[in-house]
Design an enzyme around this catalytic site. Structure first.
Site, PDB file in Angstrom:
ATOM      1  N   ILE A   1      40.986  48.605  41.623  1.00  0.00           N
ATOM      2  CA  ILE A   1      41.747  48.032  42.279  1.00  0.00           C
ATOM      3  C   ILE A   1      43.383  48.753  41.960  1.00  0.00           C
ATOM      4  CG2 ILE A   1      42.912  45.590  42.621  1.00  0.00           C
ATOM      5  CD1 ILE A   1      40.146  45.525  44.029  1.00  0.00           C
TER       6      ILE A   1
ATOM      7  N   LYS B   1      30.412  44.334  31.245  1.00  0.00           N
ATOM      8  CA  LYS B   1      30.202  43.509  32.900  1.00  0.00           C
ATOM      9  C   LYS B   1      29.684  43.146  33.370  1.00  0.00           C
ATOM     10  CE  LYS B   1      34.981  43.579  33.315  1.00  0.00           C
ATOM     11  NZ  LYS B   1      35.860  42.205  33.171  1.00  0.00           N
TER      12      LYS B   1
ATOM     13  N   TYR C   1      32.287  49.509  28.818  1.00  0.00           N
ATOM     14  CA  TYR C   1      32.540  49.182  29.581  1.00  0.00           C
ATOM     15  C   TYR C   1      31.513  48.113  30.824  1.00  0.00           C
ATOM     16  CZ  TYR C   1      36.080  47.142  33.337  1.00  0.00           C
ATOM     17  OH  TYR C   1      36.674  46.457  34.205  1.00  0.00           O
TER      18      TYR C   1
END
Length: 255
Positions: free
Chosen positions: A192, A163, A159
């Site tokens: 988040i 990114k 991941y």
């Protein structure tokens, strides 16, 4: 009083998930009178998000889109230009998180899946938007990266790689198109409160608990925290901002 995005047309990908960053971005931009085209591979889900925005007085339509398909990108942008005559804002929000430690059997498949969606999807979207924005005199491209594109996260190497790639290809494209009044910036959310983060926490709970306890602000971020930053980048308030990265993480990466 004129709204901050009056008359601007914005395409936001990955808008089906609620609570989710894409849905919150579309809602926030619509509040400032942007005309929203909201896309997702989950057509029923994105239709629900668009309907909720319309119920709140916004202008939003939904389309089914697979961001890993170049044909879909061409179809969506062509239809948008036919309907609205311009594209002012692209928010490449669609993405996936696949937690896979480097030694796991799933590590390589996870890497490929995340590069397919997170990197190639955003790259093709950026390419399509540049073509459309050249026809309408410029615009703003906002690519969602992550704090994982800035610092390491144990258990999330694939991941983080995806990114980090989003961050650097965005800077390079920003240099290519700066003279054409097209801006390209990245937004780097921290932890988040979304459906995707909940799924990651379920499969990597020990690491997530450690991360959450280390946030200086003392709380998880909310999708609207990200949406407010995207609003600035979508508006004419950011006309001299390009090739930049915006970190919204409650101070996590400042340590």
């Amino acid at each position: 009083m004129t709204k901050r995005l009056e008359g601007k047309v914005a395409l936001v990908t990955g808008g089906a998930s609620r609570p989710g960053i894409g849905a919150a971005i579309a809602e926030r931009l619509a509040e400032e009178n942007a005309i929203i085209v909201l896309s997702d591979i989950d057509h029923a889900g994105v239709e629900e998000t668009a309907a909720l925005i319309r119920e709140q007085g916004g202008n939003a339509t939904a389309v089914k889109q697979d961001v890993t398909s170049q044909r879909d990108w061409e179809k969506v942008t062509k239809a948008l230009l036919t309907e609205h005559g311009r594209l002012d804002v692209l928010v490449n929000n669609a993405g996936i998180l696949d937690v896979a430690p480097i030694h796991s059997e799933n590590a390589i498949p996870a890497l490929r899946r995340q590069f397919d969606v997170n990197v190639e999807g955003s790259f093709m979207g950026t390419q399509a938007a540049v073509t459309a924005m050249r026809q309408s005199g410029g615009g703003s491209i906002i690519n969602l990266s992550s704090v994982a594109g800035l610092v390491g996260f144990r258990g999330s190497a694939s991941y983080a790689a995806s990114k980090g790639a989003v961050k650097l290809f965005s800077k390079s494209v920003a240099l290519e198109v700066a003279a054409e009044n097209i801006r390209v910036n990245t937004v780097h959310p921290g932890i988040i409160r979304t459906n995707m983060q909940s799924a990651g926490a379920d499969t990597n709970s020990e690491n997530y608990q450690a991360i959450e306890s280390a946030i200086p602000a003392g709380r998880l971020g909310e999708p609207r925290d990200i949406a407010n930053c995207v609003l600035f980048l979508a508006s004419d308030e950011s006309t001299y901002v390009t090739g930049a990265e915006f970190v919204i993480d409650g101070g996590y990466t400042a340590q």
